[in-house]
Design a protein around this motif. Sequence first.
Motif, short mmCIF file in Angstrom:
data_model
loop_
_atom_site.label_atom_id
_atom_site.label_comp_id
_atom_site.label_asym_id
_atom_site.label_seq_id
_atom_site.Cartn_x
_atom_site.Cartn_y
_atom_site.Cartn_z
N VAL B 28 32.62 30.15 39.31
CA VAL B 28 32.83 29.31 38.48
C VAL B 28 31.42 28.89 37.88
CG1 VAL B 28 33.37 26.81 37.85
CG2 VAL B 28 35.11 28.57 38.99
N ALA B 29 30.47 28.57 39.17
CA ALA B 29 29.13 28.31 38.97
C ALA B 29 28.39 29.60 38.16
CB ALA B 29 28.27 28.12 40.25
N ILE B 30 28.61 30.51 38.34
CA ILE B 30 28.09 31.84 37.46
C ILE B 30 28.51 31.59 36.00
CG2 ILE B 30 28.00 34.07 37.30
CD1 ILE B 30 28.40 34.40 39.98
N GLU B 31 29.76 31.48 35.91
CA GLU B 31 30.41 31.12 34.51
C GLU B 31 29.66 30.05 33.87
OE1 GLU B 31 34.45 29.58 34.28
OE2 GLU B 31 34.67 30.48 32.59
N ASP B 32 29.39 29.00 34.66
CA ASP B 32 28.86 27.77 33.88
C ASP B 32 27.44 28.12 33.65
OD1 ASP B 32 30.94 26.34 34.33
OD2 ASP B 32 30.46 25.06 36.06
N LYS B 33 26.78 28.75 34.43
CA LYS B 33 25.15 29.03 34.36
C LYS B 33 24.88 30.05 33.25
CE LYS B 33 20.92 30.15 36.61
NZ LYS B 33 20.41 30.18 37.83
N TYR B 34 25.78 31.32 33.19
CA TYR B 34 25.43 32.34 32.14
C TYR B 34 26.52 32.39 31.28
CZ TYR B 34 21.85 33.83 35.82
OH TYR B 34 21.03 33.91 36.49
N GLY B 35 27.65 31.66 31.35
CA GLY B 35 28.53 31.82 30.15
C GLY B 35 29.21 33.06 30.41
N SER B 36 29.45 33.49 31.62
CA SER B 36 29.90 34.73 32.28
C SER B 36 31.58 35.02 31.85
CB SER B 36 29.79 35.22 33.61
OG SER B 36 28.40 35.37 33.64
N ASP B 37 31.99 35.94 31.80
CA ASP B 37 33.54 36.18 31.83
C ASP B 37 33.96 36.64 33.43
OD1 ASP B 37 36.03 36.80 31.36
OD2 ASP B 37 35.61 38.85 30.33
N ILE B 38 34.64 35.67 34.11
CA ILE B 38 34.99 35.77 35.22
C ILE B 38 36.47 36.15 35.48
CG2 ILE B 38 33.16 34.35 36.07
CD1 ILE B 38 35.45 32.21 36.73
N ALA B 39 36.72 36.72 36.47
CA ALA B 39 38.20 36.99 36.90
C ALA B 39 38.43 37.17 38.31
CB ALA B 39 38.71 38.27 36.26
N TYR B 40 39.61 36.71 38.93
CA TYR B 40 39.71 36.86 40.33
C TYR B 40 41.09 37.35 40.76
CZ TYR B 40 41.30 32.27 39.96
OH TYR B 40 42.34 31.22 39.74
N THR B 41 41.31 37.90 41.84
CA THR B 41 42.76 38.17 42.04
C THR B 41 43.06 37.58 43.69
OG1 THR B 41 43.19 40.11 40.68
CG2 THR B 41 44.81 39.74 42.82
N GLU B 42 44.16 36.74 43.96
CA GLU B 42 44.04 36.15 45.24
C GLU B 42 45.03 37.07 45.86
OE1 GLU B 42 44.71 31.62 44.81
OE2 GLU B 42 45.38 32.70 42.91
N ASN B 43 45.22 36.85 47.30
CA ASN B 43 46.12 37.41 48.27
C ASN B 43 46.00 38.77 47.93
OD1 ASN B 43 47.18 35.22 49.52
ND2 ASN B 43 48.39 34.86 47.99
N VAL B 44 44.70 39.61 47.88
CA VAL B 44 44.80 41.29 47.73
C VAL B 44 45.19 41.64 49.36
CG1 VAL B 44 43.58 43.05 47.27
CG2 VAL B 44 43.40 40.95 45.91
N SER B 45 46.21 42.49 49.26
CA SER B 45 46.52 43.02 50.53
C SER B 45 45.58 44.09 50.76
CB SER B 45 47.92 43.68 50.44
OG SER B 45 48.14 44.85 49.70
#
Lengths: 506, 286, 366, 314
Positions: B28-45
């Motif tokens: 989120v901080a990177i998104e805030d600073k750079y306006g980046s597109d971010i994504a994540y997946t939780e509970n990856v086995s």
Amino acid sequence: MTAAPDRLALEGIVKQFGTFRANDDVNLRIAKGSIHAILGENGAGKSTLMNVIYGLYEQDAGRIISNGQEVRITDPREAMALGIGMVHQHFKQVNTMSVVENVVLGLPGKQILDLDDDRRRVRELAAELGSEIDPDQPMWTLPIGTQQRVEILKMLYRDADLLILDEPTSVLTPTEIRAFFDLLEKLRESGRTILLITHKLDEVMDLADRVTVMRLGRVEAELEIAETNPRELARVMVGRDVVFDVEHTAPKVGDPVLEIEGISAVDNRGIGALDGLSLTVRGGEILGLVGIDGNGQGELAETIAGLRDISKGRISICGQDARGFDPAQRKSALGMGYVPEDRQKVGLDLDSDIAFNMVLRSFRAPPFSRAGWINFRKIRSHAEDLAGRYDVRMQNVSQRVRDLSGGNQQKIILAREIEDDPRLLVVAQPTKGLDVGAIEFVQRTLLAQRDRGTGVLYISSELEELLLVADRLAVIFKGRIVGEMPASEATSEKLGLLMTGKELTT
Amino acid sequence: QDAPRVAAALPGIVTDKAFNENIYDGLVAIEDKYGSDIAYTENVSQATQVEVMSDYARRGYDIVIGAGGEYTDAAERVAENFPETTVVVPNGAPTPGVTTINYNNPEFGYLLGVVAGGMSKTGVIAALSAQKFAAFDNVVDGYRRGFQSVQPDGEVLVAYTNDWADVALAKEAAYNLISKDADVLMPYLDGAWVGVVQAAQERGAHTVGILHESESNLVSARLDFARALMMAADLYAEGKLEPKDYVIHLTQDEQLGDFNAIVPEEVQAMARDAIQKIKSGELTFD
Amino acid sequence: MSAESQTTDAPRLLAAIRVLYMLKTVWAVIVALLIGAIFILLAGGDPIEGYTALFKGAFLDYWGIGDTLVRMSPLLLAGLAVIIPLRAGLFNIGAEGQIYIGALFATIAALYLPDVLPGFVRIILCMVAGALGGALWAAIPGVLKAYRGTNEIITSLLLSYVAIYLIGAVLHAWLIEPGAPYPYSREIDRELELPIFMPRTQAHIGIMVAWAAAILVGVMLWRTTLGQSIQVVGHNKHASAYAGLSVKRLTVLSFAMGGSMGGLAGTFEVLGLKYRLFDHFSPGYGMQGIIVAFLAALNPIGAIFAAIFLAGLQVGAGSMQRATGIDTTMVAALQGLVVLCVAVGLAFRFHPDRWRRRIAAWRGRG
Amino acid sequence: MFDFLTDASQLADVLGTALRLSIPLIFAAMGGLLCERSGVFNIALEGQILFGAFGAAVGAYYFGTPYMGLLIAIAFGALSGVLLAVLGVTLRVNQIVVGIAIILFAAGFTSFMSRLLFPGGGNSLKLNGFENIDIPVLSDIPVLGPVLFSQNGLVYGALFAVIAVHFVLFRTRVGMSIRAVGESPAAADAAGIHVFGLRYACVIVGSSMAALGGAYLVLTQVLLFSDNMSAGKGFIALAAIVLGRWQPRIAFMACLLFGFFDAVQLRLQFDQPEIPFQVFAALPYLVAILALVGLMGQANPPASVGRPYDREMR
Ligand SMILES: Nc1ncnc2c1ncn2[C@@H]1O[C@H](COP(=O)(O)OP(=O)(O)OP(=O)(O)O)[C@@H](O)[C@H]1O
Ligand SMILES: Nc1ncnc2c1ncn2[C@@H]1O[C@H](COP(=O)(O)OP(=O)(O)OP(=O)(O)O)[C@@H](O)[C@H]1O
Ligand SMILES: [Mg+2]
Ligand SMILES: [Mg+2]
């Protein structure tokens, strides 16, 4: 005919299982205060019809009229509310519960259980039936005959005024049957109505006022007892003449095929059932084993078959020590056929098809399999051949055995056990629940085997039947043989004494 | 290209107030600073690590993060297959083709050990994790050294719960540690740390934070992976992020969080003193 | 309506209804997805976009197919691990443990077999070791059931936990790679990594072995005396004894055969996917194997399709999550919904006569 | 190594831990036992604990009182029971498949909804829970006093559940009917018992009971909701039912056994750092297996368990 009103009338009852019509436009009127018998071949649809009346099955068409009123019975509760009670052919019992719990099950009463009164009444009723029952025995520990008595108790306990009895006496002793029939007559006198299904024609002649004969799901005939006789009933039922007396030539006795020396074994509960029993059966003879149910007959058959361990003694089959041979090897290697008492639980794999059941005990050997590979074509043709010769009524050999009637199931076992010409044949209660036609078939088959030189051990609780087919009789009491005699010298009285453990005074 | 697209595969959930949330905060901080597109997946086995990371690489993410040491292998394979993509593993073992970022674990553990040494009345402190592995072992080594620098006869108990997120079990484990006289506890857990803090509060013990921050901690010396990721993003933006192992040493006072009011001044001073010694190279850990 | 058109129409209508019934699994999935759409909307996503991504990600794209196949392999083998004992009337809910022990045996073989042996020989030996490990682990509940009458459902379940801890302990005390950032073993030899048959994906040949295993299990059950014996035991223990079958031996054997399938699943996770033994590497394949087994109605060939379906659902759902940002947890809920609905769907059977009657009744009214 | 057994305060701690770890198991085991006694295999306990935990968090969070938490937990449990009953009893879908599907769904649904409903996720909740009730005098007994007589209402509730299930099953008429339905639905049906009605009732009540196990976790243990917080307890409860041979009292003891050995293993671990902790963690399971094997004779489950009843089936 008297003008008694109908207690129950059925009009055009149709009951279908899948595409098969088990009941096809059945009409029936049962006069109040009468005993009405229903006769029919195995699979004629008798039980189905009774289950419709009792609300276990719902008819696909037709009307039920109870005391002049059309009723819809969709549940046993409704049947009970209409005063209908039933003894089921296949016992409806909870095995883990005690007798008294089984009896009061489903009855209204105080929520907090207190069964003391019920225990007392169970004892009283049992006494009226001419037997003694411990109300606190768990059901599964009881011999099958006692279980049947409990079924009867259950129905009497409910005080129904229309009693449906679907083969209520199949495993009762003659004295018990007598007491039971006396009770039924008393019940009739008190105005109750009784619907009785049985395969025993003399019971029908004895007891019933009217009789309905069913065939292939339909009503074939309805007769006044006074105007008919057993021969006619059998003919209507089976569709041909039934020979009651089997041809009985003198036996050509050969070498011993079964020698039992002083064996002991325990039953399922771990209680001693066989106690140093000795017995010999020779080729070419039928030895009938007589005894009151529960004296070790079942266990004896199982030990011979290799299904139960013996703690002492020796069993030889055709001169060979049977120890170390499993049940299948006893058939294939020792030449022993075995028709178990409980055909559905032991004798058949109900969920497999007819063809496979025909080779249930030999499918692991050639020609039905080689090197672990099964030859289904062979099994099929073998089954088709056997089914034809033993007259198994079926659609095809791929049919599930579960869906066959009891008589046809029995024929599959017989065919399988007799087919490869055994030298010893042990049959336990082979005619239980069979119709007269099927009984005739079984007995003829066994006699034919004897005449080929097979030694037959015939275990049955039907004295009449044993007196008819056996060459020699042995009486079992408390796990021992207490007397042996040629059939020609045997009388019911003599046997009766021995069966109850009394000495013969000669 | 100055707005890197960043995606992360996480072993847990982003609301654990610990490691996973920390990574998420970094995104989120990177998104805030750079306006980046971010994504994540939780509970990856474990079985799907490569699948998830490859998919992000294929979808054109510039930086793909495998959050935690267990991603090291997967990261190596993804880096091989997608040379265009920068693969980052915080807390990972140094791996060819992969950017790993590690805090110098013993330094941080040491600091917490010193504080625990100043606060422990019983001479027994404890650390809890779900599993045993190198990063935690290193933290505990430092923790023990720090503690024994104050209380030379002090004892450090270690317990494992086998579940990063089971709060109730962590709480029971903490109770048991406390009843074995431990009065300062260091949870190295995901969401389950809450149970440790609860147990400590109920039984009059203390906690210190290494993966989590909480007001009730005596102090936190947090392995702040949000900051580590931001560092990586900054380097990436400058075109300087390399596939190598970055080790972040304890260099600043801010890496130690605020002290709880109950920590006496002299204990705080001990901690600051320790930071100085580490900075000056007087104290080293390998 | 004339009497004539009635008689010609009814069979056609009936045939149409029959087709509707045959597609029941499809309807079930659609219903589940519709319910799932509500959740997606709740989470602020776009269901259409999401579901497009799901199907594309699972079945319509090269990478997706690769991922689906990779996931299918352990699911299928775990399904077989449930199917074989269940045919003998025994419920193995401990495939998870067998997977772990299989992986352990395979890893030990992979790490310690002398490397003078050629790679493929070692691979085969690893597979044998893995299958053996699973079989031995599964034999425990089998033996306890056969000789002590101990409830196999519970022992196999409890043994799963023991197996998982056992792997942890072995890693902890012995196999762990020194300095590893997570409890895992050393890496296996490059030579032992299973060849990949879809370039640049992870689709390893273990997948094909799993298919072959399913077919072999089918042949075993349907064509051999062993298979028939197992099924007789499953139908009726008394009749089995009467048929001369050793119920005890078949109990142990069917459990062990099931376990060897679980062991293979674990083996392939090591040789085909992770190249090491990881602590906690299985995301519950054992339990999912139960779903595979029942969706396939215990048919080993059907299990191939059930496993592909379930794997596709999982892979597609993950793909949807990454394409749209829909919450991962929602994806888990969706899986439960789909399994529920499909199971309900399977409960509906086509009864021609019932429909014939119903049609007649409508005609009568209309 | 075993000094905690001789030291009174440590022993009290271990027993306290054991009891706390047992309570969710007891609720779930009693619920599952009731279902199985009626002939329905409820493998979904794991999911129902989770539903209960989630419901408890929702209730306590939105209404500010643990009592509402309890109520909503029960409602969630009952709903999952209805689902199991409709599918597994009426529609005759395989009960194991339904159960596993419920578990999958519960895991996803509760995690998902907890993000929608709780700001910052369920992990950051600080719910109002139940206070301990000290039973006067008794709670002052050393060691056992605090363990047994200074607990919150739900602990007493769990003990009550054991007594209630036992009483209903073996001392009442409806209990007799339940046992009959579980053993032989055909016999019960022929005796005029509502087979489906009783199965529905048992499944719904049993599922609600299992949900209370989850409510206990949330409302007294951790005062927050975390994803998958049931953490395998439902499966352990299933094992306890078998170990308890379908008898509430023995199953209760089996739950205590699990709890005790789980507590002991936590204790043993840090005394023996050189032994891998997993050896101890496996202890409760090994003990359970040994206990199962050591039991003389075999325990028979209710004969019809897991088999949907169909009147017209032969
Ligand atoms: N539930 C069922 N499903 C399918 N077929 C059935 C069912 N019940 C009975 N049948 C079939 O219906 C026919 C009639 O069976 P039923 O039990 O009524 O015969 P029965 O006259 O009582 O015979 P028996 O003298 O052997 O008791 C048989 O062919 C049987 O296979
Ligand atoms: N309710 C019961 N309580 C105690 N023992 C029982 C009970 N029912 C049966 N048994 C005993 O258990 C053994 C097996 O019984 P039974 O033959 O009825 O089971 P089974 O039919 O082999 O089992 P299943 O129903 O699983 O096929 C026998 O020794 C029998 O006496
Ligand atoms: Mg009949
Ligand atoms: Mg049985």
